[in-house]
Scaffold this motif. Structure first.
Motif, short mmCIF file in Angstrom:
data_model
loop_
_atom_site.label_atom_id
_atom_site.label_comp_id
_atom_site.label_asym_id
_atom_site.label_seq_id
_atom_site.Cartn_x
_atom_site.Cartn_y
_atom_site.Cartn_z
N GLU A 99 -12.55 -3.53 12.17
CA GLU A 99 -11.92 -3.72 10.87
C GLU A 99 -10.94 -2.56 10.67
N LEU A 100 -9.64 -2.89 10.61
CA LEU A 100 -8.59 -1.88 10.64
C LEU A 100 -7.82 -1.84 9.33
N ASP A 101 -7.51 -0.65 8.87
CA ASP A 101 -6.60 -0.48 7.74
C ASP A 101 -5.16 -0.57 8.26
N THR A 102 -4.33 -1.33 7.59
CA THR A 102 -2.94 -1.49 8.01
C THR A 102 -2.09 -0.34 7.49
N TRP A 103 -0.93 -0.12 8.13
CA TRP A 103 -0.04 0.97 7.75
C TRP A 103 1.21 0.46 7.03
N TYR A 104 1.67 -0.72 7.40
CA TYR A 104 2.90 -1.26 6.82
C TYR A 104 2.69 -2.74 6.52
N SER A 105 3.65 -3.32 5.84
CA SER A 105 3.59 -4.76 5.54
C SER A 105 4.20 -5.54 6.71
#
Length: 369
Positions: A99-105
């Motif tokens: 489960e990864l946190d995103t950095w950009y849209s």
């Protein structure tokens, strides 16, 4: 192994249920009344079960229906939390066991871009809205490796060459995924002019994507990398340098010098500078002649001369003297760097290298693509 024998309480409960069910016989008049009721309430989505089954079974159904509705409403409230109408951003993705946190849209279709969390199949990269859909997909998905030719395998490490024209959907999904972690990426849907080199680690479940790089089939400026990414869960394990090393191995096989397309991301620039520094130090450590020519160094390593010069300048090892550039080689500094690197590499997984012996690739295959 002895068969399971129901307890006294279980037998009594079964007898009561059978008695209740046997008393609920459905007559022709009851069915006619249900049909009339259905015609009068044709738009009602609630199942019409009165008189068709026992009260016990009816209650079982309604209880199960209520639990299912609660689960579905919970999923929707968790994954359909809308952000600002003008700026959607997926905050997290779930891919495989990570489960990864995103950095950009990323420009996913609007109905997916409005979600706070997105679920991806780690093999085909199909994106889904809820964990229920993802679980159902995982039981049916037959993919276990990227849809291309395996051109390199060493142990559990493999690289697949995927043609953007032949596997368009997979490559588009890969680009959309990459945009979540790359700021400067602009390629999303026009993937046909590109080749994608996907690096994987294999286990009993399949080949898991650890990173990739793409390159144009016909690059006017001889770029050997258009976009490069190591998945966040595999960062700081040496895969970035393996991808860079593999891109230069392909350039060397083509008898060309290559350079990555600019602008590079912050992490990409750090990885490339570290790779070029290691390459130069290794070369200076082995090279014994008094004169070193940038052109010869570039041809031997397949690294563009401008990249070598900028790296030497950043290390303070290049000086312009009497109309020519001179490399200042300090044998002690080079030797100390190599010893420190080798000491660090002992037993370290992050110091693996690409072995050219395991490459199975012929350049020019896509000349007419």
């Amino acid at each position: 192994m002895y068969p399971l024998v129901p307890t006294r309480e279980q037998r009594e409960k079964q007898e009561r249920v059978e008695e209740v069910r046997s008393s609920a016989s459905v007559s022709a008049s009851t069915l006619m009344m249900c049909r009339e009721h259905a015609e009068a309430h044709g738009k009602n989505r609630e199942p019409l079960l009165d008189g068709i089954c026992s009260t016990y079974d009816h209650k079982l159904f309604t209880d199960a229906q209520a639990v299912a509705c609660e689960d579905e409403s919970f999923e929707l409230t968790q994954h359909y939390q809308l952000l600002d109408a003008h700026e959607y951003k997926i905050k997290q993705i779930v891919i495989g066991r990570f489960e990864l946190d995103t950095w950009y849209s990323s420009p996913y279709p609007e109905e997916y871009a409005r979600l706070c969390k997105l679920y991806l199949c780690e093999f085909c990269l199909k994106y889904m809205k809820t964990p229920t859909i993802a679980r159902r997909h995982s039981t049916k998905c037959v993919w276990r490796y990227p849809p291309g030719n395996e051109i390199y395998r060493s142990g559990t490490l493999s690289v697949f060459e995927v043609d953007g024209k032949k596997s368009k959907v997979f490559c588009q999904n890969l680009c959309l995924l990459a945009k979540l972690f790359l700021d400067h990426k602009t390629l999303y849907y026009d993937v046909e002019p590109f080749l994608f080199y996907v690096m994987t680690e294999a286990d009993s479940q399949g080949c898991h994507i650890v990173g990739y790089f793409s390159k144009e089939k016909h690059s006017i400026l001889n770029y050997n990398v258009s976009c490069i990414l190591t998945m966040p869960q595999y960062m700081r394990q040496g895969y970035g340098k393996l991808l860079i090393d593999f891109s230069y191995l392909l350039s060397k096989t083509e008898n060309k010098t290559g350079s990555p397309e600019r602008p590079l991301s912050d992490l990409g620039l750090i990885s490339y500078r570290s790779y070029w520094k290691d390459l130069l130090m290794e070369y200076l450590h082995k090279y014994s002649d008094s004169e070193i020519y940038i052109k010869d160094l570039s041809q031997e390593t397949s690294v563009h001369a401008n990249d070598l010069i900028s790296t030497l300048q950043s290390l303070g090892m290049l000086k312009y003297w009497k109309g020519k550039h001179v490399i200042l080689r300090n044998a002690q500094i080079v030797s100390d760097y190599i010893q420190q690197k080798r000491k660090k590499s002992q037993g370290s997984k992050s110091m693996r290298k690409i072995d050219p012996f395991h490459l199975r690739w012929v350049p020019g295959t896509y000349a007419n693509s």
